[in-house]
Design a protein around this motif. Structure first.
Motif, short mmCIF file in Angstrom:
data_model
loop_
_atom_site.label_atom_id
_atom_site.label_comp_id
_atom_site.label_asym_id
_atom_site.label_seq_id
_atom_site.Cartn_x
_atom_site.Cartn_y
_atom_site.Cartn_z
N LYS A 1 0.85 -1.19 0.00
CA LYS A 1 0.00 0.00 0.00
C LYS A 1 0.88 1.23 0.00
O LYS A 1 2.08 1.16 0.28
N LEU B 1 -7.35 -2.03 4.37
CA LEU B 1 -7.92 -1.81 3.03
C LEU B 1 -8.18 -3.12 2.29
O LEU B 1 -8.37 -3.11 1.07
N TYR C 1 -10.97 -2.85 -0.08
CA TYR C 1 -11.10 -1.58 -0.77
C TYR C 1 -9.91 -1.37 -1.71
O TYR C 1 -8.79 -1.80 -1.42
N ALA D 1 -8.67 4.63 -0.47
CA ALA D 1 -9.33 5.43 0.57
C ALA D 1 -9.09 6.90 0.26
O ALA D 1 -7.99 7.28 -0.17
N ASN E 1 -4.48 0.61 -2.11
CA ASN E 1 -4.22 -0.81 -1.94
C ASN E 1 -3.45 -1.31 -3.17
O ASN E 1 -4.05 -1.80 -4.14
N LYS F 1 -14.36 2.09 -2.47
CA LYS F 1 -13.68 3.25 -1.89
C LYS F 1 -14.00 3.37 -0.40
O LYS F 1 -15.16 3.31 -0.01
N TYR F 2 -12.96 3.54 0.38
CA TYR F 2 -13.10 3.75 1.83
C TYR F 2 -13.09 5.26 2.05
O TYR F 2 -12.17 5.95 1.61
#
Length: 328
Positions: free
Chosen positions: A107, A129, A132, A135, A166, A206-207
């Motif tokens: 990440k 994540l 996801y 973010a 991610n 999407k976070y």
């Protein structure tokens, strides 16, 4: 593969933004002394050796790692309409992070050059994540643009200036191929450029972060209620969340807006001294402020917002917005 335990951060710039990258990176190091190891990847889209030497000096002063990644090959293959390109092609470099960053990094935090980091990024780095792709913080974007890139009105659209990505999942799904196909489908003219690409492809993966992680200029100009009305948003952060972000931003993002930019004359951003303080501690401390680069229409709208009743300002904005839609 085991997660890389240190903090991994990426920037992208050409020579025009190398200075701002350095100032942002300095703020990152100053505000994250508690993190044992920080590695910075600079997506190099044409940075001079003189500027690189200054960036290396900053990294060495704080015993941090810095790596320059030549992006000529990656961005050179982009099929963009030259006539409509309104931003530096360096902005598109973030689309290639999954292939240019070594696979030991699962990440990465991506930061735009016009940011200032004011607090530790340890908490954002710990976010899980697994489910996801990315973010980010919800952006103030008219829902017209959501529809244009195939999103629904109730889906979240994030600002790409601060992202936790991610990389492992990006690689697994070959996301760069999806990015390129999407750009080609729009014949090289995607609304909001690379940001539109990321939002469309990442869709429901999407976070959503607190606005403290990307306090953009608009939240210092408008209330949450006004933002929802002006940008035709069904939902947005609460006023309490925005107030907290304004008072205690973790990352300040000096986006273009009514208040101008802190490195330019006539800037009225209430947090501009935060930027100037870091700039004065950087190798560019002797640089003078640049001319105000805001468009005349933005200056007029800014004056209107300060002096006219709110309903007049919102009406004018809607008219401008509709005209922009017609041109699109």
């Amino acid at each position: 593969m085991k997660d890389y335990i240190g903090l991994c951060v990426a920037y992208s710039a050409d020579e025009n933004y190398g200075k701002y990258l350095g100032i942002s990176m300095l703020s990152l190091f100053v505000s994250n002394k508690n993190i044992e190891e920080i590695t910075v990847f600079v997506l190099d889209c044409g940075i001079s050796q003189v500027t690189k030497d200054k960036l290396i000096t900053i990294a060495n002063e704080y015993s941090r790692n810095i790596n320059f990644v030549n992006m000529d090959s990656a961005i050179g293959g982009l099929n963009l309409q030259m006539g409509v390109r309104k931003i530096s092609i360096a902005s598109y470099a973030r689309l290639f992070l999954s292939s240019v960053i070594p696979e030991k990094y699962n990440k990465i935090i991506y930061l735009d050059c016009d940011t200032i980091v004011r607090a530790s990024l340890a908490d954002i780095w710990k976010i899980n994540l697994d489910n996801y792709l990315v973010a980010g913080v919800q952006d103030t974007v008219d829902n017209f643009f959501l529809k244009k890139i195939g999103m629904k009105e109730d889906e979240y659209y994030i600002n790409a200036g601060v992202l936790l990505i991610n990389l492992s999942l990006w690689r697994r799904i070959h996301i760069e191929d999806k990015f390129m196909d999407f750009i080609d489908n729009f014949k090289g003219n995607v609304p909001h450029h690379d940001q539109g690409v990321i939002n469309a492809i990442c869709r429901n993966k999407k976070y959503i972060l607190s606005p403290r992680y990307n306090a953009t200029s608009n939240i210092y100009s408008f209330s949450a209620k006004t933002i929802r009305r002006m940008y035709f948003l069904d939902s947005f952060y609460s006023q309490e969340e925005l107030d907290d972000a304004k008072k205690n931003p973790i990352i300040l993002h000096f986006t273009t807006g009514l208040v101008g930019r802190p490195w330019e004359l006539n800037c009225s951003h209430p947090m501009k001294e935060e930027y100037l303080k870091v700039a004065k501690a950087s190798p560019w401390k002797e640089d003078e402020l640049l001319p105000d680069s805001r468009k005349l229409s933005v200056k007029i709208f800014s004056a209107l917002y300060r002096h006219a009743p709110l309903f007049v300002t919102e009406t004018v904005y809607r008219i401008i917005s509709k005209l922009a839609h017609i041109r699109e």
